[in-house]
Design a protein around this motif. Structure first.
Motif, PDB file in Angstrom:
ATOM      1  N   ASN A 118      -3.217  -6.268   3.058  1.00  0.00           N
ATOM      2  CA  ASN A 118      -2.942  -5.882   1.678  1.00  0.00           C
ATOM      3  C   ASN A 118      -4.186  -6.046   0.829  1.00  0.00           C
ATOM      4  N   LYS A 153       6.492  -8.105   4.591  1.00  0.00           N
ATOM      5  CA  LYS A 153       7.477  -7.971   3.508  1.00  0.00           C
ATOM      6  C   LYS A 153       6.838  -7.747   2.139  1.00  0.00           C
ATOM      7  N   ARG A 155       5.189  -5.811  -0.785  1.00  0.00           N
ATOM      8  CA  ARG A 155       5.232  -4.415  -1.257  1.00  0.00           C
ATOM      9  C   ARG A 155       4.229  -4.252  -2.402  1.00  0.00           C
ATOM     10  N   GLN A 157       2.362  -1.236  -4.785  1.00  0.00           N
ATOM     11  CA  GLN A 157       2.182   0.168  -5.154  1.00  0.00           C
ATOM     12  C   GLN A 157       1.552   0.264  -6.530  1.00  0.00           C
ATOM     13  N   LYS A 190       0.528   3.540  -2.135  1.00  0.00           N
ATOM     14  CA  LYS A 190       1.266   2.422  -1.546  1.00  0.00           C
ATOM     15  C   LYS A 190       0.449   1.840  -0.403  1.00  0.00           C
ATOM     16  N   ILE A 192       0.697   0.689   3.114  1.00  0.00           N
ATOM     17  CA  ILE A 192       1.639   0.802   4.233  1.00  0.00           C
ATOM     18  C   ILE A 192       0.930   0.357   5.504  1.00  0.00           C
ATOM     19  N   TYR A 199       1.787   7.930  -1.762  1.00  0.00           N
ATOM     20  CA  TYR A 199       3.237   7.819  -1.575  1.00  0.00           C
ATOM     21  C   TYR A 199       3.952   8.987  -2.266  1.00  0.00           C
ATOM     22  N   ASP A 216      12.139   2.068  -7.561  1.00  0.00           N
ATOM     23  CA  ASP A 216      11.971   1.452  -6.233  1.00  0.00           C
ATOM     24  C   ASP A 216      12.164  -0.058  -6.315  1.00  0.00           C
ATOM     25  N   THR A 220      15.437  -2.778  -4.791  1.00  0.00           N
ATOM     26  CA  THR A 220      15.012  -3.613  -3.647  1.00  0.00           C
ATOM     27  C   THR A 220      15.449  -5.051  -3.882  1.00  0.00           C
ATOM     28  N   GLU A 273       9.576  -8.452  -0.479  1.00  0.00           N
ATOM     29  CA  GLU A 273      10.966  -8.055  -0.233  1.00  0.00           C
ATOM     30  C   GLU A 273      11.665  -9.171   0.521  1.00  0.00           C
TER      31      GLU A 273
END
Length: 274
Positions: A118, A153, A155, A157, A190, A192, A199, A216, A220, A273
């Motif tokens: 990340n 996990k 996330r 963006q 994003k 990924i 995205y 989004d 979640t 997440e």
């Protein structure tokens, strides 16, 4: 006596300075380059100064990884302690590779390296979790094991206001196709599996891109401990803050390395997440 655990990250984690100090987190800077002149991110140059230089020189800066020597110097200062390092993802920068080389050179068992896969406060989330685990008395190896489970996990963006930086930096796949095609695109990037991907590509107002990210997020199940809104000179922080369902929101400003690749006006939502 139990070994003290050192939590180490780098300047791309985009953590507010007061959190770094209050959590006793150590940080090494990456480098920002304008031609032959090299600056330490957050030490010799601020994002404000960076954008001023871009205006003056009409150059978009490049960035460089932390060197193995920088890591060796740090590791040597803490020979007895466990060190847990998580910084910018291994497929985004050569920094993690430098950390591995340094560990190998010193032949140290008590250095634990985590690939965050990340960037920005996506890494910052892991750093804060690591400092929580340290405060609970976990060892370096235990902290690394827990972080490795959290990595998939996270996330991250970002909505991008201007495409110039992203395209020039060449970090996000798919951006080349966007440049010069449709005016007014506000792509959402994003992270990924350790790579930056386009995205969605909403056109028009920035709020359209933000609404997609907000939806989004609100759909979640999130880890409530920490949620970041991270930006580079964006005026949309309150827009997101008022619309996301989260208790512990940390607003952070992107440092020079992240700003060099995304440009002013970029803003993101980053969380773990459940």
């Amino acid at each position: 006596m139990e070994n003290k655990v050192i939590i180490l990250t780098d300047s791309t984690a985009d953590l507010p300075l007061e959190l770094i100090k209050s959590r006793n987190i150590y940080q090494l800077p990456l480098y920002v380059n304008f031609g032959d002149i090299q600056y330490k991110d957050g030490v010799d140059i601020t994002p404000k100064a960076l954008y001023e230089k871009v205006s003056e020189t009409n150059m978009i800066p490049t960035t460089s990884a932390i060197s193995p020597g920088d890591f060796i110097n740090f590791f040597n200062a803490y020979k007895e302690e466990d060190i847990v390092y998580m910084g910018i993802g291994g497929s985004i920068s050569g920094t993690l590779q430098s950390a591995y080389l340094a560990k190998e050179t010193l032949n140290r068992e008590n250095i634990y390296l985590v690939d965050s896969k990340n960037l920005s406060s996506g890494t910052g989330l892991l750093v804060l979790k690591a400092s929580d685990y340290r405060d609970k008395g976990l060892s370096g190896s235990e902290i690394k094991a827990k972080l490795d489970l959290l990595v998939p996990k996270v996330r991250s963006q970002f909505a991008i206001l201007t495409l110039d930086y992203l395209h020039k930096g060449g970090r996000a796949s798919g951006t080349a196709k966007l440049v010069g095609t449709v005016l007014g695109l506000k792509p959402i990037i994003k992270v990924i599996d350790g790579k930056l991907e386009v995205y969605k590509k909403p056109a028009g107002k920035m709020s359209r891109a933000l609404d997609i990210m907000i939806e989004d997020f609100n759909n979640t199940k999130i880890d409530e401990d920490y949620v970041f809104i991270t930006h580079s000179f964006s005026n949309k922080v309150d827009y997101i803050k008022e619309r996301i369902n989260a208790k512990n929101i940390i607003v952070s400003e992107a440092g020079c390395v992240i700003s060099s690749h995304c440009g002013a006006g970029t803003i993101g939502i980053l969380y773990i997440e459940k």
